[in-house]
Write a protein that holds these residues in place. Structure first.
Motif, PDB file in Angstrom:
ATOM      1  N   LEU A  35       4.105 -11.555   3.913  1.00 50.26           N
ATOM      2  CA  LEU A  35       5.506 -12.058   3.235  1.00 50.26           C
ATOM      3  C   LEU A  35       5.029 -13.735   2.981  1.00 50.26           C
ATOM      4  O   LEU A  35       5.166 -13.998   1.799  1.00 50.26           O
ATOM      5  CB  LEU A  35       6.685 -11.901   3.871  1.00 50.26           C
ATOM      6  N   THR A  36       4.584 -14.422   3.847  1.00 52.66           N
ATOM      7  CA  THR A  36       4.286 -15.828   3.574  1.00 52.66           C
ATOM      8  C   THR A  36       3.147 -15.850   2.702  1.00 52.66           C
ATOM      9  O   THR A  36       3.229 -16.862   1.686  1.00 52.66           O
ATOM     10  CB  THR A  36       3.894 -16.456   4.917  1.00 52.66           C
ATOM     11  N   PHE A  37       1.962 -15.173   3.076  1.00 48.84           N
ATOM     12  CA  PHE A  37       0.823 -15.011   2.146  1.00 48.84           C
ATOM     13  C   PHE A  37       1.368 -14.895   0.495  1.00 48.84           C
ATOM     14  O   PHE A  37       0.930 -15.495  -0.291  1.00 48.84           O
ATOM     15  CB  PHE A  37      -0.285 -14.024   2.254  1.00 48.84           C
ATOM     16  N   THR A  38       2.167 -13.692   0.435  1.00 47.45           N
ATOM     17  CA  THR A  38       2.589 -13.401  -0.884  1.00 47.45           C
ATOM     18  C   THR A  38       3.361 -14.804  -1.492  1.00 47.45           C
ATOM     19  O   THR A  38       3.026 -14.922  -2.683  1.00 47.45           O
ATOM     20  CB  THR A  38       3.517 -11.991  -0.896  1.00 47.45           C
ATOM     21  N   GLU A  39       4.312 -15.365  -0.719  1.00 45.31           N
ATOM     22  CA  GLU A  39       5.066 -16.427  -1.285  1.00 45.31           C
ATOM     23  C   GLU A  39       4.001 -17.620  -1.637  1.00 45.31           C
ATOM     24  O   GLU A  39       4.090 -18.245  -2.647  1.00 45.31           O
ATOM     25  CB  GLU A  39       5.843 -17.006  -0.131  1.00 45.31           C
TER      26      GLU A  39
END
Ligand code: HEM
Length: 493
Positions: A35-39
């Motif tokens: 999720l952080t990588f996508t953000e």
């Protein structure tokens, strides 16, 4: 040389600003990294980077970047980062994390030979029999479905790899495989401190809470058990002529003809690779099938439509088998959507570079950790509209025929290190999903009055993303379905 001098002036890919020296040590996500990588990807682009204590970590957020680097430049991007915790556990034999060298290459040849699409077809009768056994266990004790699924996967792999029949969930080998899966999930940066600060491995075992030695010892013991027991079982069977057919037996017979160090070396590689197959494979497929049950609870209309398709093909008179596959396009599409919607390893296993490289004007230095955010790619709304909805129709053409999606292999990683078992997984998933749907109705759990209890689904958020225990009802669709399960199980027994 002059290239390298010019390159050294190039920046690493962009990313959030880190602190001096420690970089992103404190801010690198511990859970739900995807999720952080996508953000981050939305802010910094398809290729970005962070640093932890000087270690460059490159994150690839688009299929193009992942293919350009991990596939097309596979000669540079197929290494693994050295992890002190794995060394402490003595897991040099564990194929998914071995460096890109001769040991890996020899092991990979063995894996590809035994797991390529054409080889996998011969395992179907065994997969079918184990699936029938799963149905019977689900019928007899539906409340323990998590255990049955884990056992199913272990039975598949132990049978394929060693010809060994795992009888129960508490079998010692299953217990050690669970231990290995738990310790082995530490492949991502920031999950085990000793991987970032190797000096910590010297903290003596008597300092409680700080030493990694007790955990490493447990990992070592589990690893030795996985390597030793099943091979001894096969060798004993080989000597006294009772061994069942298996990959171990087949390959031991080949090795038997070799001599001296060549023989010893081949046997060591074989032992490591087979142990890796069992440990790398049991958890991930079980997690995918457990996710399938979650989907059935959440999407009753998908369940109905899939059952209708199966009923038309089998007439409700028999269980489906592999020959039915061409006439079950919705089931195929459903299996693909399960792989996309609920990924067992959302960011795969990190790769590492063996030399400096330049991509789109950025320097990717030798030794960089390179993580492909496959979850982000398979939840990109431009490629998969409404990515969080479960929609098998994405993989069907207007006339209802199945349309494969090459991007979906991202769930199995990239390039030379792509999961060698993807064809085996495909065939296990197809047969388990179609047989379960044929005979069971799966729904939310019920209270004493028969009312649905709302289910709160939670994930562990670790890279082997684990749905935390949830309940559901699993009941045979009718008496005929019950009879099919019992009859199929009698044939297996
Ligand atoms: C749903 C099931 C599975 C998923 C999602 C999955 C996913 C993956 C991923 C993402 C990788 C890393 C690829 C990369 O580095 O780019 C991998 C590697 C690997 N997988 Fe699987 N896997 C599954 C099942 C299995 C099974 C059943 C086996 C064994 C029979 C297996 C054996 C391996 C091995 C040995 C590697 C290491 C390959 C190498 O480093 O060369 N996997 N898998």
């Amino acid at each position: 040389f002059s290239h390298r001098r010019q390159w050294s002036r190039l920046p690493c890919p962009p990313g959030p600003r880190g602190l001096p020296i420690i970089g992103h040590f404190l801010t690198f996500p511990k859970n739900f990294v995807w999720l952080t990588f996508t953000e981050w990807g939305q802010k910094y682009g398809d290729i970005m980077s962070v640093k932890i204590l000087g270690q460059v970590i490159v994150i690839l957020n688009s299929p193009k970047a992942a293919k350009d680097l991990l596939e097309k430049r596979g000669n540079i991007y197929s290494d693994r980062h050295l992890m002190p915790f794995y060394q402490m556990m003595g897991w040099e034999w564990f194929h998914p994390t071995t460096p890109y060298g001769d040991y890996w290459r020899e092991g990979r040849k063995l894996l590809d030979r035994n797991l390529r699409a054409s080889a996998v077809a011969q395992y179907r009768p065994m997969q079918l029999a184990k699936t029938h056994d799963l149905l019977y266990r689900l019928l007899s004790d539906p409340g323990s479905f998590h255990h049955h699924i884990e056992l199913y996967q272990a039975r598949l792999l132990m049978s394929l790899v060693y010809g060994y029949d795992v009888k129960s969930y508490n079998d010692h080998l299953l217990v050690v495989a669970r231990k290995m899966a738990e310790l082995g999930s530490a492949v991502l940066p920031g999950t085990v401190l000793v991987n970032e600060i190797p000096l910590l491995k010297h903290i003596p075992a008597w300092i409680p809470g700080l030493s990694y030695k007790p955990a490493a010892q447990a990992g070592f013991d589990a690893g030795q058990d996985v390597l030793r027991y099943p091979m001894e079982y096969v060798k004993d069977g080989f000597k006294n002529g009772t061994a069942r057919s298996s990959l171990a037996l087949e390959n031991l017979q080949l090795i038997e003809k070799m001599q001296g160090p060549q023989k010893e070396n081949a046997e060591a590689i074989l032992t490591g690779v087979l142990g890796s197959m069992y440990t790398a494979g049991s958890d991930s497929t079980a997690l995918t099938i457990i996710a399938f049950f979650r989907i059935l609870v959440l999407y009753p209309e998908v369940q109905k439509r899939a059952q209708k398709e199966i009923d038309i093909v089998t007439g409700g008179l028999r269980l489906p088998d592999y020959t039915d596959r061409p006439r079950l396009p919705y089931i195929d599409a459903l299996c693909r959507e399960v792989m996309r919607w609920s990924m067992a390893t959302p960011v795969g296993v990190p790769h590492a570079t063996t030399q400096d490289d330049v991509y789109e004007g950025y320097l990717i230095p030798k030794g960089a950790i390179v993580i492909a955010n496959a979850w982000g790619m398979l939840h990109d709304p431009t490629a998969y509209p409404e990515p969080f909805s479960f929609k098998p129709d994405r993989f069907l053409d207007a006339d209802g025929s199945f349309r494969d999606d090459p991007l979906l292999t991202s769930a199995f990683g990239f390039g030379r290190r792509v999961c060698p078992a993807r064809h085996f997984v495909d065939s296990s998933l197809f047969i388990s999903v179609s047989c379960i749907l044929c005979v069971f109705h799966v729904g939310p759990p019920k209270d004493e009055l028969g009312h649905d209890i709302p289910v709160a689904f939670k994930d562990s958020g670790t890279n082997s993303s684990r749905p935390l225990g949830f309940r559901c009802t699993i009941v045979p669709r009718d008496d005929r379905a019950k009879e099919l399960i019992v009859t199929a199980n009698m044939a297996v027994a």
